[in-house]
Design a protein around this motif. Structure first.
Motif, mmCIF file in Angstrom:
data_model
loop_
_atom_site.group_PDB
_atom_site.id
_atom_site.type_symbol
_atom_site.label_atom_id
_atom_site.label_comp_id
_atom_site.label_asym_id
_atom_site.label_seq_id
_atom_site.Cartn_x
_atom_site.Cartn_y
_atom_site.Cartn_z
ATOM 1 N N MET A 15 0.896 -1.083 0.408
ATOM 2 C CA MET A 15 -0.356 0.521 0.154
ATOM 3 C C MET A 15 0.585 1.413 -0.003
ATOM 4 S SD MET A 15 -2.953 -1.144 2.420
ATOM 5 C CE MET A 15 -3.997 0.639 2.615
ATOM 6 N N ILE A 18 1.628 2.629 -3.349
ATOM 7 C CA ILE A 18 0.218 3.329 -4.306
ATOM 8 C C ILE A 18 0.398 4.138 -4.961
ATOM 9 C CG2 ILE A 18 -2.400 3.808 -4.819
ATOM 10 C CD1 ILE A 18 -2.938 1.422 -2.224
ATOM 11 N N TYR A 19 1.098 5.127 -4.101
ATOM 12 C CA TYR A 19 1.448 6.788 -4.596
ATOM 13 C C TYR A 19 2.313 7.080 -4.909
ATOM 14 C CZ TYR A 19 -3.551 8.082 -3.262
ATOM 15 O OH TYR A 19 -4.343 8.578 -3.258
ATOM 16 N N GLN A 26 4.050 2.082 -8.943
ATOM 17 C CA GLN A 26 3.054 1.732 -9.043
ATOM 18 C C GLN A 26 2.081 0.439 -9.213
ATOM 19 O OE1 GLN A 26 1.775 6.024 -10.294
ATOM 20 N NE2 GLN A 26 0.688 5.763 -8.452
ATOM 21 N N ARG A 27 2.007 0.310 -10.478
ATOM 22 C CA ARG A 27 1.867 -0.486 -11.790
ATOM 23 C C ARG A 27 1.700 -1.558 -11.048
ATOM 24 N NH1 ARG A 27 2.919 1.446 -16.161
ATOM 25 N NH2 ARG A 27 4.760 0.160 -16.055
ATOM 26 N N ILE A 30 0.279 -2.185 -7.286
ATOM 27 C CA ILE A 30 -0.927 -1.776 -7.071
ATOM 28 C C ILE A 30 -1.549 -3.543 -7.752
ATOM 29 C CG2 ILE A 30 -3.709 -1.035 -8.356
ATOM 30 C CD1 ILE A 30 -1.212 1.932 -8.366
ATOM 31 N N LEU A 33 -1.186 -6.380 -5.430
ATOM 32 C CA LEU A 33 -2.813 -6.008 -4.291
ATOM 33 C C LEU A 33 -3.588 -6.738 -4.657
ATOM 34 C CD1 LEU A 33 -2.178 -2.407 -3.358
ATOM 35 C CD2 LEU A 33 -2.048 -4.829 -1.576
ATOM 36 N N ALA A 43 -7.087 -2.310 1.419
ATOM 37 C CA ALA A 43 -6.358 -1.308 0.339
ATOM 38 C C ALA A 43 -7.674 -0.797 -0.482
ATOM 39 C CB ALA A 43 -5.254 -2.275 -0.838
ATOM 40 N N LEU A 47 -7.087 3.225 -2.367
ATOM 41 C CA LEU A 47 -6.813 2.356 -4.152
ATOM 42 C C LEU A 47 -8.365 3.428 -4.584
ATOM 43 C CD1 LEU A 47 -6.370 -1.085 -4.125
ATOM 44 C CD2 LEU A 47 -4.673 0.367 -4.974
ATOM 45 N N ALA A 50 -7.531 6.785 -4.626
ATOM 46 C CA ALA A 50 -5.747 6.613 -5.524
ATOM 47 C C ALA A 50 -6.669 7.271 -6.658
ATOM 48 C CB ALA A 50 -5.323 5.887 -5.628
ATOM 49 N N ILE A 67 -5.486 -0.222 -11.333
ATOM 50 C CA ILE A 67 -6.078 0.601 -10.089
ATOM 51 C C ILE A 67 -7.656 -0.478 -9.936
ATOM 52 C CG2 ILE A 67 -7.456 2.123 -8.861
ATOM 53 C CD1 ILE A 67 -4.843 3.992 -9.759
ATOM 54 N N SER A 70 -7.273 -4.115 -10.001
ATOM 55 C CA SER A 70 -7.250 -4.211 -8.790
ATOM 56 C C SER A 70 -8.389 -4.347 -7.360
ATOM 57 C CB SER A 70 -6.067 -3.740 -7.960
ATOM 58 O OG SER A 70 -5.785 -3.626 -6.820
#
Length: 204
Positions: A15, A18-19, A26-27, A30, A33, A43, A47, A50, A67, A70
């Protein structure tokens, strides 16, 4: 990292990415997850935030698709559990709202509709609203998704009037998809059949 429910211990660490300033990181985080599935439900709010906060732009399309996927991979198995607690319900509401906001951005519409359809009953209000979307393709997909959900389980009464109203859409294809959705619901929409027949017989 082993992806699957057994990787639950990694959720908190993932997590944090994520940012991350690097999209590749990030990819990976995510997607991981999503691969963990229902055990990554902690999460969901992050998510969803985001997804909502990432600007609508061509350069952000790919990360936002990841996202959405996910969220879908986490929510669908989580909602199939026998017990859905208050925390999951709150997370679900936040996720549905985030998915709904993406419907107005063309490149993400199909992905969001697919996720809302898989989520099922909780996604119905957003799909009903999507029948009024300015993009006819989104309206088509929303009608189809509502029909699919309705075939799987009892559907909210508000859906049938919304599909009946869609029979008056200015776009022929929207009318056809709405009609197809109504037909797929069978006996549940017997009261709407006269309107459906009129719409099919209309020269427009």
């Amino acid at each position: 990292l082993r992806i699957g429910p057994e990787a639950r211990a990694a959720v908190g660490h993932l997590m944090k990415f994520i940012y991350h300033r690097r999209e590749k990181m990030q990819r990976i985080a995510i997607a991981a997850l999503g691969g963990i599935g229902s055990e990554a439900r902690d999460a969901i709010p992050v998510l969803a935030r985001a997804l909502s906060e990432t600007p609508h732009s061509e350069e952000n399309v790919n990360i936002r698709i990841v996202i959405i996927q996910s969220l879908q991979q986490i929510l669908v198995p989580a909602l199939s559990l026998n017990t859905i607690d208050a925390t999951l319900r709150r997370s679900l509401a936040v996720a549905v709202k985030a998915l709904e906001t993406t419907l107005s951005y063309g490149p993400l519409g199909d992905w969001a509709i697919d996720a809302l359809s898989d989520i099922g009953e909780a996604g119905v209000p957003a799909l009903v609203k999507a029948l009024q979307n300015g993009d006819r393709h989104i309206r088509n997909q929303a009608a189809t998704a509502l029909g699919r959900i309705g075939r799987a389980k009892p559907i909210d009464n508000g859906v049938i009037p919304a599909l009946v109203a869609a029979l008056q859409d200015n776009d022929l294809w929207v009318k056809l998809y709405a009609g197809e959705a109504l037909v797929s619901l069978g006996e549940k929409v017997s009261c709407a059949m006269p309107v459906l027949v009129d719409a099919l017989e209309s020269p427009d």
